[in-house]
Design an enzyme around this catalytic site. Structure first.
Site, short mmCIF file in Angstrom:
data_model
loop_
_atom_site.label_atom_id
_atom_site.label_comp_id
_atom_site.label_asym_id
_atom_site.label_seq_id
_atom_site.Cartn_x
_atom_site.Cartn_y
_atom_site.Cartn_z
N TRP A 53 -2.48 -4.50 9.85
CA TRP A 53 -1.86 -3.49 8.99
C TRP A 53 -1.43 -2.23 9.75
CZ3 TRP A 53 -4.59 1.20 8.14
CH2 TRP A 53 -5.98 1.19 8.30
N ASP A 65 1.11 -8.97 0.63
CA ASP A 65 -0.25 -8.45 0.65
C ASP A 65 -0.48 -7.39 -0.43
OD1 ASP A 65 -2.84 -8.28 2.09
OD2 ASP A 65 -2.21 -6.21 2.41
N GLU A 88 15.80 -3.07 9.14
CA GLU A 88 15.59 -2.69 10.55
C GLU A 88 14.32 -3.34 11.08
OE1 GLU A 88 15.05 1.50 11.22
OE2 GLU A 88 14.77 1.20 13.37
N TRP A 92 0.83 -1.22 0.00
CA TRP A 92 0.00 0.00 0.00
C TRP A 92 0.87 1.27 0.00
CZ3 TRP A 92 -1.71 3.16 4.59
CH2 TRP A 92 -2.65 4.14 4.22
N THR A 97 9.83 1.50 2.14
CA THR A 97 10.21 2.09 0.84
C THR A 97 11.70 1.94 0.59
OG1 THR A 97 10.50 4.24 1.93
CG2 THR A 97 8.38 3.84 0.84
N TYR A 129 -4.92 -0.61 -4.65
CA TYR A 129 -3.59 -0.03 -4.48
C TYR A 129 -3.05 0.45 -5.83
CZ TYR A 129 -3.65 -2.26 0.19
OH TYR A 129 -3.99 -2.65 1.45
N PRO A 169 1.48 -1.44 11.28
CA PRO A 169 2.05 -1.62 12.62
C PRO A 169 2.82 -0.39 13.10
CG PRO A 169 3.26 -2.92 10.97
CD PRO A 169 2.02 -2.40 10.30
N GLN A 197 5.84 5.13 -4.84
CA GLN A 197 7.13 5.48 -4.25
C GLN A 197 8.27 4.60 -4.75
OE1 GLN A 197 5.51 5.20 -0.11
NE2 GLN A 197 6.72 7.05 0.23
N ARG A 207 5.92 9.38 3.85
CA ARG A 207 4.50 9.17 3.49
C ARG A 207 3.59 10.32 3.88
NH1 ARG A 207 1.50 3.70 5.18
NH2 ARG A 207 3.08 2.85 3.78
#
Ligand SMILES: NC(=O)c1ccc[n+]([C@@H]2O[C@H](COP(=O)([O-])OP(=O)(O)OC[C@H]3O[C@@H](n4cnc5c(N)ncnc54)[C@H](OP(=O)(O)O)[C@@H]3O)[C@@H](O)[C@H]2O)c1
Length: 329
Positions: free
Chosen positions: A211, A49, A297, A21, A290, A54, A213, A27, A232
């Site tokens: 979704w 997912d 990480e 998404w 992205t 999207y 998180p 991006q 974002r």
């Protein structure tokens, strides 16, 4: 990687997964998506997912190109799509959105073409649709399962009552009910998963593919002093998302939590993701990323989860103050 059973179904999902998404097409391009999906897969991620809406179908096309190029064993990963919002933006005509039999079947066919796969592992009703009888939705999903076009079906952001209505209809006709729900779940949004769905986890059983998180990045601490270039919440067209998250009361808590994460020697991003998977009712937390550094990480959340002791979890609750009140009985 850890794998969890998706509710009472037999499907095993990696506890961290990867979604597209905002990121795919808008991006990131084919090269970066290829790199990020490759990293995820090599770490043991087995769930990707997606949804018709999207980037108006372009996200599925991009993921489809990557999957084709990777040529991974189709039995080694799972891929989803979701129908409801349509893929034609303002051009959507009446039957090109919603959960009617017509749209669910046609959106499934379109997703299969765009993703270049023969079946979807999970097919979600992206929102409830009050204009379609629940029996029509349940029958359609079972029809698609019978045809081998989808393997499991689920809901996204349905109320507990709506989910149970689907189970009632499925039981009436001896059909397969929804086995998974995709709700938002993060330190700032806990109501559905920690309160509303509790009984459903206990009774019919339900997996969750949660979704945002990181609350779209807010829970990394990157917005603590404003909006970094290219992030974002600064994207054109996502002002509604910025308004939802860039609120002083939320930022104040996130700043305090950032300091606490530092004290513990972990990043706020890993703490926040790890916190979601500490909840056993979470089957998988869908990561968004992205950049390679972000994904690498975030995947460390698995190790960080082990450090979230009951004392640490209690301190997190004291700082964030979002724990839903549960009835005493
Ligand atoms: N069912 C639904 O209604 C629904 C709704 C939303 C999402 N989803 C699914 O859930 C997936 C994940 O949601 P999400 O993308 O909102 O997850 P998220 O983890 O809350 O946000 C991901 C974004 O945060 C930023 N970020 C991530 N890790 C970072 C790090 N370590 N440091 C700094 N910035 C970081 C990146 O954005 P920038 O680099 O642009 O800042 C990244 O794209 C989606 O891809 C989609 O598959 C489903």
């Amino acid at each position: 990687m850890e794998y969890r059973r998706m509710g009472k179904s037999g499907l095993q999902l990696s506890v961290l997964s990867y979604g597209s998404w905002v990121t795919f097409h808008k991006q990131i391009d084919d090269t970066i998506a290829d790199e990020l999906m490759g990293i995820a897969y090599d770490y043991g991620v087995n769930f990707f997912d997606n949804a018709e809406v999207y980037a108006r179908g372009e996200s599925e096309r991009l993921m489809g190109r990557v999957l084709k190029k990777k040529n991974w064993d189709r039995t080694s990963y799972t891929v989803s799509s979701k129908a409801y919002f349509g893929s034609r933006g303002p051009e959507n005509k009446p039957n090109q959105t919603g959960l009617s039999r017509k749209h669910l079947v046609e959106a499934c066919h379109e997703a299969l073409q765009r993703l270049q796969v023969e079946y979807l592992d999970i097919y979600f009703c992206h929102r409830p649709d009050k204009n379609v009888p629940i029996e029509e939705v349940v029958w359609t999903m079972n029809h698609l399962i019978q045809q081998g076009k989808i393997l499991y079906w689920g809901t996204s952001e349905w109320s507990g009552v709506e989910i149970m209505e689907a189970h009632r209809a499925a039981a009436d006709y001896r059909l397969i009910g929804p086995v998974v729900e995709q709700p938002q779940y993060n330190l700032l949004e806990r109501q559905k998963l920690e309160k509303e769905y509790l009984m459903i986890f206990k009774t019919v059983g339900m997996g969750t593919t949660i979704w945002s998180p990181l609350a779209s990045g807010l829970l990394t601490g990157k917005y603590n002093d404003g909006i970094p270039e290219g992030s974002r919440l600064g994207l054109e067209g996502f002002e509604w998302l910025k308004d939802q998250w860039m609120m002083e009361d939320k930022l104040a808590k996130v700043r305090e939590l950032t300091s606490f994460a530092q004290e513990l020697g972990m990043s706020l991003a890993t703490l926040s993701i790890a916190w979601t998977i500490k909840n056993p009712n979470v089957t998988t937390a869908i990561l968004g990323a992205t950049r390679k550094e972000q994904l690498l990480e975030n995947l460390k959340a698995l190790e960080v989860a082990e450090k979230l002791t009951p004392d640490v979890l209690q301190r997190i609750d004291e700082i964030i103050q979002t724990k839903p009140l549960l009835p005493a009985y």
